[in-house]
Design a protein around this motif. Sequence first.
Motif, short mmCIF file in Angstrom:
data_model
loop_
_atom_site.label_atom_id
_atom_site.label_comp_id
_atom_site.label_asym_id
_atom_site.label_seq_id
_atom_site.Cartn_x
_atom_site.Cartn_y
_atom_site.Cartn_z
N PHE A 235 -46.61 71.90 77.59
CA PHE A 235 -48.08 71.31 77.46
C PHE A 235 -47.77 69.90 77.16
CE2 PHE A 235 -47.92 75.72 76.05
CZ PHE A 235 -49.05 76.19 76.78
N TYR A 236 -48.44 69.34 77.89
CA TYR A 236 -48.37 67.53 77.78
C TYR A 236 -49.97 66.89 77.30
CZ TYR A 236 -44.29 67.62 80.53
OH TYR A 236 -43.04 68.02 81.12
N THR A 237 -49.88 65.99 76.46
CA THR A 237 -50.95 65.58 76.33
C THR A 237 -51.33 64.27 76.96
OG1 THR A 237 -50.09 64.30 74.53
CG2 THR A 237 -51.47 65.94 73.77
N THR A 238 -52.33 63.95 77.49
CA THR A 238 -52.93 62.61 78.11
C THR A 238 -53.98 61.96 77.52
OG1 THR A 238 -54.93 63.60 79.16
CG2 THR A 238 -52.80 64.21 80.55
N TYR A 239 -53.85 60.67 77.63
CA TYR A 239 -55.07 59.87 77.31
C TYR A 239 -55.42 58.94 78.46
CZ TYR A 239 -51.53 56.36 76.00
OH TYR A 239 -50.47 55.67 75.78
N ASN A 240 -56.27 57.88 78.28
CA ASN A 240 -56.74 57.01 79.23
C ASN A 240 -57.03 57.96 80.71
OD1 ASN A 240 -57.25 54.92 80.67
ND2 ASN A 240 -55.39 54.50 81.34
N THR A 241 -57.71 59.03 80.48
CA THR A 241 -58.39 59.72 81.86
C THR A 241 -59.28 59.14 82.24
OG1 THR A 241 -59.60 60.92 80.34
CG2 THR A 241 -57.69 62.18 81.00
N GLU A 242 -59.69 57.80 81.45
CA GLU A 242 -60.75 56.77 82.07
C GLU A 242 -60.01 56.00 83.39
OE1 GLU A 242 -59.86 57.49 78.91
OE2 GLU A 242 -61.58 57.69 77.76
N GLN A 243 -58.74 55.94 83.34
CA GLN A 243 -57.87 55.34 84.30
C GLN A 243 -58.17 53.93 84.12
OE1 GLN A 243 -58.47 57.53 88.00
NE2 GLN A 243 -56.32 58.20 87.71
N ALA A 244 -58.19 53.23 82.76
CA ALA A 244 -58.33 51.88 82.67
C ALA A 244 -56.86 51.19 82.82
CB ALA A 244 -58.90 51.62 81.24
N ASN A 251 -61.29 50.53 76.82
CA ASN A 251 -61.58 51.12 77.79
C ASN A 251 -60.92 52.72 77.97
OD1 ASN A 251 -63.06 48.97 78.79
ND2 ASN A 251 -61.39 47.79 79.49
N ALA A 252 -59.87 52.95 77.34
CA ALA A 252 -59.45 54.31 77.54
C ALA A 252 -59.97 55.16 76.20
CB ALA A 252 -58.03 54.14 77.47
N SER A 253 -61.11 54.88 75.55
CA SER A 253 -61.43 55.47 74.37
C SER A 253 -62.88 55.95 74.87
CB SER A 253 -61.16 54.74 73.19
OG SER A 253 -60.01 54.27 72.82
N PRO A 322 -60.42 66.90 72.81
CA PRO A 322 -60.86 65.74 72.25
C PRO A 322 -59.66 65.05 71.40
CG PRO A 322 -61.59 67.83 71.09
CD PRO A 322 -60.96 68.17 72.06
N LYS A 323 -59.91 63.88 71.29
CA LYS A 323 -60.23 62.84 72.12
C LYS A 323 -59.16 61.64 71.87
CE LYS A 323 -63.60 59.06 72.08
NZ LYS A 323 -64.91 58.49 72.23
N SER A 324 -58.26 61.43 73.19
CA SER A 324 -57.18 60.64 73.13
C SER A 324 -56.10 61.30 72.37
CB SER A 324 -57.39 59.24 72.79
OG SER A 324 -58.19 58.51 73.71
N PRO A 325 -55.65 62.72 72.72
CA PRO A 325 -54.91 63.43 72.02
C PRO A 325 -53.51 62.59 72.03
CG PRO A 325 -55.38 64.54 73.88
CD PRO A 325 -56.32 63.44 73.90
N HIS A 326 -52.89 62.77 71.00
CA HIS A 326 -51.42 62.19 70.79
C HIS A 326 -50.51 63.18 70.98
CE1 HIS A 326 -48.17 59.39 70.06
NE2 HIS A 326 -47.99 60.02 68.84
N GLY A 327 -50.17 64.01 69.64
CA GLY A 327 -49.25 65.19 69.57
C GLY A 327 -49.76 66.41 70.22
N VAL A 328 -49.00 67.09 70.75
CA VAL A 328 -49.39 68.56 71.09
C VAL A 328 -48.21 69.60 70.48
CG1 VAL A 328 -48.28 68.39 73.50
CG2 VAL A 328 -49.86 70.09 73.18
N ASP A 329 -48.70 70.53 69.88
CA ASP A 329 -47.94 71.13 69.15
C ASP A 329 -48.15 72.92 69.21
OD1 ASP A 329 -46.31 69.20 67.57
OD2 ASP A 329 -48.22 68.49 67.25
#
Length: 647
Positions: A235-244, A251-253, A322-329
Amino acid sequence: MKSVLFGLIVALPLVFAQCSKKQDLGGNSEAAQKVYVAPGEHDEYYGFMSGGYSGQMPIYGIPSGRHLYTIPIFSQAPVNGYGYSEETKPMLETSYGFVPWGDAHHPELSQTEGVPDGRWIFINENNTPRIARIDLSTFKTVEIIEIPNSAGNHASSFVTPNTEYVTAATRFSIPIEDGNKDVSIDSYAENFDGTLSFIKVADEGEMSIDFQILVPGYNYDLSHAGKGPSDGWAFYTTYNTEQANTLLEINASKNDKDFIAAVNWKKAAEYAAQGKGKMVEGPHAHNTFDKKTHTATSEILNKVRMLDPRELEGLIYFLPTPKSPHGVDVDPSGRYIVGGGKLATVLPVHSFDKMITAIENEDYETIIDGVPVLNYESVIHAEVKNAGLGPLHTEFDGKGNAYTTAFISSEIVKWSLETFEVTDRIDTYYSPGHLMIPGGDSKKPWGEYLVALNKITKDRYLPTGPELFHSAQLIDISGEKMKLLLDFPTDGEPHYAQAIPAELVTENQVRFYKLDDNEHEYVTKSEKATKVERDGNEVHVYMTAIRSHFTPDNIEGIRVGDEVYFHLTNLEQDWDLPHGFSILGANNAELLVMPGETLTLKWTPQRAGIIPFYCTDFCSALHQEMQGYVRVSPKGSKTPISFGTGK
Ligand code: RUQ
Ligand code: CUA
């Protein structure tokens, strides 16, 4: 949304305004007893912390917080000559040439059946994407592999339950599909991609890039492998799915949800084994340290296998989070996947079973570049309320509890994996990033202590000017209520850390290298065999050290402009008897040579005259006598080579 973000930013100074309040330790002497390790006694756990921008891995005893050692990995280390000696320089080679520094974030112990086994520890390098493997019998970096088609290797180096793979991903997307190329930055959405990488680990530990997966151009932040029922997935977290591509802070929030990417790595490995996907350009260095020759070599490999979800089904799915996740555990049972949404008000817990059902039902919201997006409602198991502001990372105690760091509200929040309700919280000083419980991301956490790895130190220790060490805090989690036990400063910036019961490591410790087994090209196994050889302007000094002299300790016939290689073998055959070597005006560092080992310092004398060298490690009562001289003659001089000790 903007108002939430704005609210968080406004809340920050308020949080720090409380920085100087002193916490209630609730019985200092009880806490002191718990962390007291009497003189001569050993700690229960080894704590391996990332050094962050030091590029190294400092090791602390837990519970004492004593600093035991620092393993040099991605940065040159003058303390022992790592990255300066001829034998170790190849470890820092990359496809960009020699890179003497790195940014190390996530140490991860090798596992057997989902439990840390004490064989190796891996750690990622973020800036010039690399993964290192450290052999815990010697605490030496024995391998570094570069990750191509990646920019910023942050979601790394997490292992699968039997250390089949270590994972990696691009933090920053860049043009990848036809190679990195000269395009305008605002063509991000059109041209930029990410990759997820799976680095295979052979039985003896050797790493190779098995395959990469081409993914949409987001930022991939952290990773964890599944276990138990979810073994076979990562499992991988993503952020900036806005593609800023600019001012990401705003812009990525924007999106309410980003994604956790779920990769079926067993399926991907099958595709790779069948030769699916295509071989693409991917220059990357592979550096290995040979135990027998005590010497590293570096090779550049050029191709990697790229799998494309647009062509290969069932590789990867997105779970809205939700929302700009950092860790995934992933919890010890392997059933729950927790996302740490930095800007989320709840802590989302996905269910692996529900995810599988949603996949089987093709319960998709949409499909992005071949990646099905599952319905949030179909995969979410629970939303933990009140889990603090700015949740980042979660670990587990193996007794049904989870612990999450909240950066903004500066606390650790304990919650139940049964009720998904918060059951306890404790302030940390200040702003924890990761947290670490021994075995806390594995199937069987030891779960007695928790270490909060705080990002802000402020007033916790005597001030050291503007720059402060980061602060770790040891918390007792053996009871119902968390109790703060100890603060200790840490070197560099510990992002993540891992800990393991000491005996799993001590039982395999190497105390010195056997001289008989030393197959170094320039080893000198006795004083009789010492010599100095000239080959053009190259001079090789076959030198030995034993208490308390070097052989040879007088050398003549060296000329300005020569390239002199001191190959120093430490003849001692006992524990903790290193000898050092340094020479006036050397442009690199010292050597610190362990018993039975050979290391080489290159020296280019610049001036004629008498140049002293000496042992840098106080090795005996006559250590100060452990010295020698080199006579350097002008260029073209006819002074013959001569050398000796006691002549
Ligand atoms: S990070 S504070 Cu580099 Cu793992 Cu989360
Ligand atoms: Cu050898 Cu001091």
